[in-house]
Design a protein around this motif. Structure first.
Motif, PDB file in Angstrom:
ATOM      1  N   MET A  15       1.246  -1.246   0.025  1.00  0.00           N
ATOM      2  CA  MET A  15       0.237   0.088   0.043  1.00  0.00           C
ATOM      3  C   MET A  15       0.718   0.858  -0.071  1.00  0.00           C
ATOM      4  SD  MET A  15      -3.116  -0.728   2.294  1.00  0.00           S
ATOM      5  CE  MET A  15      -4.598  -1.879   2.264  1.00  0.00           C
ATOM      6  N   LYS A  16       0.166   2.319  -0.260  1.00  0.00           N
ATOM      7  CA  LYS A  16       0.681   3.403  -0.466  1.00  0.00           C
ATOM      8  C   LYS A  16       0.965   4.307   0.447  1.00  0.00           C
ATOM      9  CE  LYS A  16      -0.341   4.397  -5.084  1.00  0.00           C
ATOM     10  NZ  LYS A  16      -1.546   5.482  -5.907  1.00  0.00           N
ATOM     11  N   TYR A  17       1.155   5.026   0.857  1.00  0.00           N
ATOM     12  CA  TYR A  17       2.245   5.859   2.337  1.00  0.00           C
ATOM     13  C   TYR A  17       1.586   7.693   1.494  1.00  0.00           C
ATOM     14  CZ  TYR A  17       3.722   2.010   4.581  1.00  0.00           C
ATOM     15  OH  TYR A  17       3.886   0.795   5.017  1.00  0.00           O
ATOM     16  N   LEU A  18       0.157   7.782   2.750  1.00  0.00           N
ATOM     17  CA  LEU A  18       0.051   9.062   2.033  1.00  0.00           C
ATOM     18  C   LEU A  18      -0.275  10.016   3.503  1.00  0.00           C
ATOM     19  CD1 LEU A  18      -3.131   7.757  -0.240  1.00  0.00           C
ATOM     20  CD2 LEU A  18      -1.368   8.777  -0.933  1.00  0.00           C
ATOM     21  N   PHE A  19      -0.502  10.881   3.527  1.00  0.00           N
ATOM     22  CA  PHE A  19      -0.714  12.080   4.486  1.00  0.00           C
ATOM     23  C   PHE A  19      -1.991  11.803   5.383  1.00  0.00           C
ATOM     24  CE2 PHE A  19      -3.248  15.940   5.714  1.00  0.00           C
ATOM     25  CZ  PHE A  19      -2.117  16.581   7.012  1.00  0.00           C
ATOM     26  N   GLY A  20      -2.166  11.572   6.288  1.00  0.00           N
ATOM     27  CA  GLY A  20      -3.248  10.547   7.518  1.00  0.00           C
ATOM     28  C   GLY A  20      -3.725   9.564   7.541  1.00  0.00           C
ATOM     29  N   SER A  21      -2.165   8.114   6.474  1.00  0.00           N
ATOM     30  CA  SER A  21      -2.457   7.057   6.644  1.00  0.00           C
ATOM     31  C   SER A  21      -2.902   6.648   7.677  1.00  0.00           C
ATOM     32  CB  SER A  21      -0.934   6.475   5.950  1.00  0.00           C
ATOM     33  OG  SER A  21      -0.876   7.378   4.801  1.00  0.00           O
ATOM     34  N   PRO A  22      -2.896   5.634   8.074  1.00  0.00           N
ATOM     35  CA  PRO A  22      -3.105   5.287   9.725  1.00  0.00           C
ATOM     36  C   PRO A  22      -1.871   4.193   9.781  1.00  0.00           C
ATOM     37  CG  PRO A  22      -3.854   3.537   7.952  1.00  0.00           C
ATOM     38  CD  PRO A  22      -3.476   4.669   7.792  1.00  0.00           C
ATOM     39  N   GLY A  23      -1.940   4.979  11.547  1.00  0.00           N
ATOM     40  CA  GLY A  23      -0.031   4.126  11.958  1.00  0.00           C
ATOM     41  C   GLY A  23       0.900   5.254  11.992  1.00  0.00           C
ATOM     42  N   GLY A  69     -10.313   6.288  19.646  1.00  0.00           N
ATOM     43  CA  GLY A  69      -9.989   4.535  19.310  1.00  0.00           C
ATOM     44  C   GLY A  69      -8.838   4.258  18.852  1.00  0.00           C
ATOM     45  N   LEU A  70      -9.103   4.955  16.996  1.00  0.00           N
ATOM     46  CA  LEU A  70      -8.811   5.199  16.155  1.00  0.00           C
ATOM     47  C   LEU A  70      -7.281   6.392  16.761  1.00  0.00           C
ATOM     48  CD1 LEU A  70      -9.541   5.618  12.718  1.00  0.00           C
ATOM     49  CD2 LEU A  70      -9.505   3.388  14.222  1.00  0.00           C
ATOM     50  N   ALA A  71      -7.276   6.986  17.345  1.00  0.00           N
ATOM     51  CA  ALA A  71      -5.959   7.547  18.186  1.00  0.00           C
ATOM     52  C   ALA A  71      -5.565   6.920  19.001  1.00  0.00           C
ATOM     53  CB  ALA A  71      -6.008   8.532  18.495  1.00  0.00           C
ATOM     54  N   CYS A  72      -5.458   6.045  19.431  1.00  0.00           N
ATOM     55  CA  CYS A  72      -5.097   5.319  19.893  1.00  0.00           C
ATOM     56  C   CYS A  72      -4.522   4.434  20.140  1.00  0.00           C
ATOM     57  CB  CYS A  72      -6.401   4.852  21.540  1.00  0.00           C
ATOM     58  SG  CYS A  72      -6.847   5.086  22.813  1.00  0.00           S
ATOM     59  N   LEU A  73      -4.984   3.426  17.925  1.00  0.00           N
ATOM     60  CA  LEU A  73      -4.702   2.575  17.629  1.00  0.00           C
ATOM     61  C   LEU A  73      -3.869   3.239  17.051  1.00  0.00           C
ATOM     62  CD1 LEU A  73      -5.188  -0.505  17.379  1.00  0.00           C
ATOM     63  CD2 LEU A  73      -6.410   0.973  15.099  1.00  0.00           C
ATOM     64  N   ASP A  74      -3.511   4.191  16.741  1.00  0.00           N
ATOM     65  CA  ASP A  74      -2.525   5.063  15.516  1.00  0.00           C
ATOM     66  C   ASP A  74      -0.756   5.406  16.671  1.00  0.00           C
ATOM     67  OD1 ASP A  74      -2.991   5.493  13.676  1.00  0.00           O
ATOM     68  OD2 ASP A  74      -4.065   7.503  13.510  1.00  0.00           O
ATOM     69  N   ILE A  75      -0.884   5.981  18.084  1.00  0.00           N
ATOM     70  CA  ILE A  75      -0.135   5.932  18.956  1.00  0.00           C
ATOM     71  C   ILE A  75       0.483   4.270  18.818  1.00  0.00           C
ATOM     72  CG2 ILE A  75       0.777   6.061  21.570  1.00  0.00           C
ATOM     73  CD1 ILE A  75      -2.055   8.390  21.179  1.00  0.00           C
ATOM     74  N   HIS A  76       0.072   2.804  18.999  1.00  0.00           N
ATOM     75  CA  HIS A  76       0.374   1.610  19.656  1.00  0.00           C
ATOM     76  C   HIS A  76       0.923   1.767  18.662  1.00  0.00           C
ATOM     77  CE1 HIS A  76       0.034  -2.303  20.647  1.00  0.00           C
ATOM     78  NE2 HIS A  76      -0.618  -2.425  19.372  1.00  0.00           N
ATOM     79  N   SER A  87       1.203  12.239  10.387  1.00  0.00           N
ATOM     80  CA  SER A  87      -0.289  13.022  10.277  1.00  0.00           C
ATOM     81  C   SER A  87      -1.367  12.140  10.777  1.00  0.00           C
ATOM     82  CB  SER A  87       0.091  12.672   8.167  1.00  0.00           C
ATOM     83  OG  SER A  87      -0.066  11.724   8.087  1.00  0.00           O
ATOM     84  N   GLY A  88      -1.637  11.142  10.208  1.00  0.00           N
ATOM     85  CA  GLY A  88      -3.343   9.820  11.080  1.00  0.00           C
ATOM     86  C   GLY A  88      -3.402  10.785  11.520  1.00  0.00           C
ATOM     87  N   LEU A  89      -2.233   9.823  12.857  1.00  0.00           N
ATOM     88  CA  LEU A  89      -2.448  10.624  14.823  1.00  0.00           C
ATOM     89  C   LEU A  89      -3.318  12.019  14.519  1.00  0.00           C
ATOM     90  CD1 LEU A  89      -2.138   9.548  17.450  1.00  0.00           C
ATOM     91  CD2 LEU A  89      -0.180  10.140  17.480  1.00  0.00           C
ATOM     92  N   VAL A  90      -2.337  13.393  14.350  1.00  0.00           N
ATOM     93  CA  VAL A  90      -2.698  14.640  14.233  1.00  0.00           C
ATOM     94  C   VAL A  90      -4.608  15.101  13.817  1.00  0.00           C
ATOM     95  CG1 VAL A  90      -2.079  16.964  13.211  1.00  0.00           C
ATOM     96  CG2 VAL A  90      -0.413  15.167  14.270  1.00  0.00           C
ATOM     97  N   LEU A  91      -4.398  14.516  12.594  1.00  0.00           N
ATOM     98  CA  LEU A  91      -6.088  14.165  12.237  1.00  0.00           C
ATOM     99  C   LEU A  91      -7.328  13.653  12.894  1.00  0.00           C
ATOM    100  CD1 LEU A  91      -6.146  13.341   8.545  1.00  0.00           C
ATOM    101  CD2 LEU A  91      -6.160  15.545   9.192  1.00  0.00           C
ATOM    102  N   ARG A  92      -6.507  11.903  13.954  1.00  0.00           N
ATOM    103  CA  ARG A  92      -7.243  11.667  15.059  1.00  0.00           C
ATOM    104  C   ARG A  92      -7.760  12.668  16.422  1.00  0.00           C
ATOM    105  NH1 ARG A  92     -10.451   8.831  11.810  1.00  0.00           N
ATOM    106  NH2 ARG A  92      -8.851   6.955  10.755  1.00  0.00           N
TER     107      ARG A  92
END
Lengths: 154, 154
Positions: free
Chosen positions: A1-9, A59-66, A12-17
């Protein structure tokens, strides 16, 4: 998969969440502290919908931090499919809530003179809450598009 | 590019566009013939937004007919990018219009007793128009997702 701004994990994804969480919480806080909101279905729906968005984004922010801590990759096909469905459902519900509340606010403050006549209605706070809900939805919409793009570009 | 249900230049795509056009036109017709709609901003916005959807879907339906007759391929990258932007803008505006009108209808008919007191308000027609707008939006949302998927999966 590509890596885009806001990707999970990713950061940038964490900041959005975190942004989605903060703006949705602020929208709930302002609406819940405004007097007279409970008599209008649209405002109650806004609180419910923003509540759902807070839960989902938190929930997704916690997953990103993890994932960031353990340097795990969250971009598996199954996970991204789950994120896409959750993001899109939450996103459509948030937009619907923000727009229905905006319709009612415009009716109360411009089309009729309820806000001027009924002084106990906190119209300014309704407006602020709706504006915050639109910002929260906009941030969630960015995440939704990124997730859908990631899923489709496999 | 892949060929999906609702792709541009295909019969399924044409059927979706015709459906969008018909439901959006019906929504405009019902709302415009309901007395008392013009005093509410949300209902005027619904007519404007559904008008935009009719124009957009009718244009693309004509393009689909043209492509089907001459057996042309509409799935170039530039064309699909244009369809994606147009579909998403129209789709978000339609959902916003349908939801803001729905918020006002619920306020008039359930939260307050305006519909019972003010007999000149055609509340049933407002409800019907909003329901038709939601169907028109749903059909447009299908097209939007298909276009985005086509663009992302190149």
């Amino acid at each position: 998969m590509k890596y885009l701004f806001g990707s999970p994990g990713k950061v940038s994804g964490l900041v959005l969440r975190i942004g989605q969480c903060l703006f949705a919480s602020a929208s709930i806080g302002v609406m819940a502290s405004a007097s007279g909101f409970s008599t209008t279905t649209a405002f109650c729906y806004l609180i419910a919908s923003m509540g759902l968005q807070v839960l989902w984004s938190f929930g997704l922010a916690c997953l990103d931090i993890h994932a960031l801590r353990l340097k795990k990759d969250l971009q598996s096909h199954v996970l991204v499919s789950l994120f896409v469905v959750g993001d899109w459902v939450t996103s459509v519900l948030s937009l619907a809530a923000a727009c229905s509340s905006a319709g009612v606010v415009v009716l109360l403050s411009r089309d009729t003179r309820f806000c001027r006549v009924e002084k106990q209605l906190a119209c300014r706070m309704f407006e602020l809450s709706v504006a915050l809900a639109f910002v929260a939805w906009f941030l969630l919409a960015i995440s939704s598009f990124v997730m859908f793009w990631l899923l489709a570009s496999v």
